[in-house]
Design a protein around this motif. Structure first.
Motif, PDB file in Angstrom:
ATOM      1  N   THR A  63       0.548   3.230   3.573  1.00 42.79           N
ATOM      2  CA  THR A  63       1.449   2.115   3.256  1.00 42.79           C
ATOM      3  C   THR A  63       1.462   1.118   4.420  1.00 42.79           C
ATOM      4  N   PHE A  64       1.817  -0.105   4.111  1.00 43.85           N
ATOM      5  CA  PHE A  64       1.805  -1.182   5.106  1.00 43.85           C
ATOM      6  C   PHE A  64       2.945  -1.015   6.105  1.00 43.85           C
ATOM      7  N   PHE A  65       2.613  -1.085   7.399  1.00 50.97           N
ATOM      8  CA  PHE A  65       3.641  -1.024   8.442  1.00 50.97           C
ATOM      9  C   PHE A  65       3.903  -2.398   9.049  1.00 50.97           C
ATOM     10  N   THR A 123       2.970 -18.007   7.801  1.00 51.23           N
ATOM     11  CA  THR A 123       2.157 -17.027   7.070  1.00 51.23           C
ATOM     12  C   THR A 123       2.902 -15.702   7.014  1.00 51.23           C
ATOM     13  N   LEU A 124       2.908 -15.075   5.832  1.00 48.20           N
ATOM     14  CA  LEU A 124       3.536 -13.761   5.683  1.00 48.20           C
ATOM     15  C   LEU A 124       2.590 -12.815   4.948  1.00 48.20           C
ATOM     16  N   PRO A 125       2.678 -11.514   5.272  1.00 46.89           N
ATOM     17  CA  PRO A 125       1.863 -10.533   4.556  1.00 46.89           C
ATOM     18  C   PRO A 125       2.445 -10.248   3.175  1.00 46.89           C
ATOM     19  N   VAL A 126       1.590  -9.767   2.275  1.00 47.10           N
ATOM     20  CA  VAL A 126       2.009  -9.439   0.909  1.00 47.10           C
ATOM     21  C   VAL A 126       1.563  -8.015   0.594  1.00 47.10           C
ATOM     22  N   VAL A 127       2.449  -7.253  -0.039  1.00 48.07           N
ATOM     23  CA  VAL A 127       2.099  -5.896  -0.465  1.00 48.07           C
ATOM     24  C   VAL A 127       2.058  -5.839  -1.988  1.00 48.07           C
ATOM     25  N   GLN A 128       1.306  -4.860  -2.491  1.00 46.47           N
ATOM     26  CA  GLN A 128       1.200  -4.670  -3.930  1.00 46.47           C
ATOM     27  C   GLN A 128       1.733  -3.284  -4.287  1.00 46.47           C
ATOM     28  N   GLU A 129       1.193  -2.694  -5.350  1.00 49.47           N
ATOM     29  CA  GLU A 129       1.666  -1.386  -5.793  1.00 49.47           C
ATOM     30  C   GLU A 129       1.583  -0.359  -4.658  1.00 49.47           C
ATOM     31  N   LYS A 130       2.572   0.535  -4.624  1.00 46.42           N
ATOM     32  CA  LYS A 130       2.648   1.608  -3.636  1.00 46.42           C
ATOM     33  C   LYS A 130       2.667   1.087  -2.204  1.00 46.42           C
ATOM     34  N   GLU A 131       3.170  -0.146  -2.028  1.00 47.12           N
ATOM     35  CA  GLU A 131       3.366  -0.752  -0.702  1.00 47.12           C
ATOM     36  C   GLU A 131       2.067  -0.878   0.088  1.00 47.12           C
ATOM     37  N   PHE A 161      -1.159  -3.025   1.513  1.00 42.30           N
ATOM     38  CA  PHE A 161      -1.399  -4.404   1.926  1.00 42.30           C
ATOM     39  C   PHE A 161      -2.329  -5.100   0.935  1.00 42.30           C
ATOM     40  N   ALA A 162      -1.926  -6.304   0.498  1.00 41.03           N
ATOM     41  CA  ALA A 162      -2.717  -7.039  -0.486  1.00 41.03           C
ATOM     42  C   ALA A 162      -3.363  -8.289   0.090  1.00 41.03           C
ATOM     43  N   GLY A 163      -2.771  -8.884   1.127  1.00 35.71           N
ATOM     44  CA  GLY A 163      -3.291 -10.124   1.693  1.00 35.71           C
ATOM     45  C   GLY A 163      -2.166 -10.923   2.318  1.00 35.71           C
TER      46      GLY A 163
END
Length: 257
Positions: free
Chosen positions: A152-154, A223-231, A233-235
């Motif tokens: 998961t994204f930290f 600029t901000l990070p984006v998460v998708q399913e199950k947290e 990292f998406a971009g």
């Protein structure tokens, strides 16, 4: 009085003045009501996004920018997410043995981000430093992406900012310290890296444009990070791209009315 309001009014007056100046230099150019709308729309959109204005109408029973804006601002940011080019599918194994052998491949792939996993145990400080120095010589690398042990994204940090720290004569921490933080999963230390943005401030791909822009405004970030399913990292999303998309959507909605 909130400084945003006089600044916005000043922006409108400046745009309108430019139109009048063009009219003065060219007798064939006429300032029409539509031109005034063009001048005021960016200002109104900014005020609506920042919550300084709740509603705006032009004419008696005429154009309602509020309706067009609401429709545009509630659309998800999914289409504005930019995946990082060359981001490895798996965290890099930057250890003492492998050292810098992967750098040419990363340069060839125009890698924009390096992916690290907390608690990996195999990160080697001098090798990480060499990665950063060589890759930031190219125009591509900008981000360091950190994952928790479960993937998961930290958080996300500024790669060029970290390189600058390592290249100072008396850095507040060394490449060896950085590798140790990664290997031990020291989240508190990593959260102090240059330009760090933690998962608590990441956007979801279903976040609407207005909320995304409001969060950027509150954090003073472009600029901000984006998460998708199950947290995962998406971009990333960028303020200028979101704003341009919002203005285009507003214009399209007004055109259809």
């Amino acid at each position: 009085m909130d400084i945003m309001i006089p600044l916005s009014v000043g922006s409108f007056v400046l745009i309108l003045a430019m139109l009048v100046l063009i009219r003065a230099k060219n007798s064939r150019f006429e300032v029409k009501p539509a031109d005034i709308v063009v001048a005021v729309v960016p200002v109104i959109v900014f005020l609506l996004v920042t919550g300084k204005l709740q509603k705006f109408e032009i004419g008696e029973g005429g154009v309602k920018i509020e309706t067009a804006f609401v429709k545009a601002s509630t659309s998800a940011i999914a289409s504005q997410i930019t995946p990082l080019t060359g981001l490895p599918a798996e965290p890099l194994e930057i250890d003492e043995k492998r050292a810098v052998g992967e750098i040419p491949r990363l340069i060839e792939h125009k890698t924009e981000g390096l992916l690290f996993r907390l608690g990996h145990g195999g990160y080697y400080g001098p090798a990480i430093q060499e990665y950063l120095i060589q890759l930031t010589r190219e125009p591509f690398l900008n981000y360091l992406i950190f994952e928790n042990p479960d993937g998961t994204f930290f958080g996300m940090a500024n790669a060029r900012g970290l390189t600058a720290v390592f290249e100072t004569q008396r850095p507040p921490f060394t490449p060896k310290d950085f590798a140790e933080w990664l290997n031990r999963g020291n989240r508190e230390a990593l959260s102090r890296l240059p330009g760090f943005i933690g998962s608590q401030n990441a956007l979801n791909k279903l976040t609407d444009k207005r909320r995304a822009l409001q969060k950027m405004e509150a954090l003073n970030m472009d600029t901000l990070p984006v998460v998708q399913e199950k947290e995962r990292f998406a971009g990333i999303v960028n303020r200028s791209r979101l704003t341009a998309s919002l203005l285009i959507d507003v214009a399209n909605n007004l055109e259809r009315k």
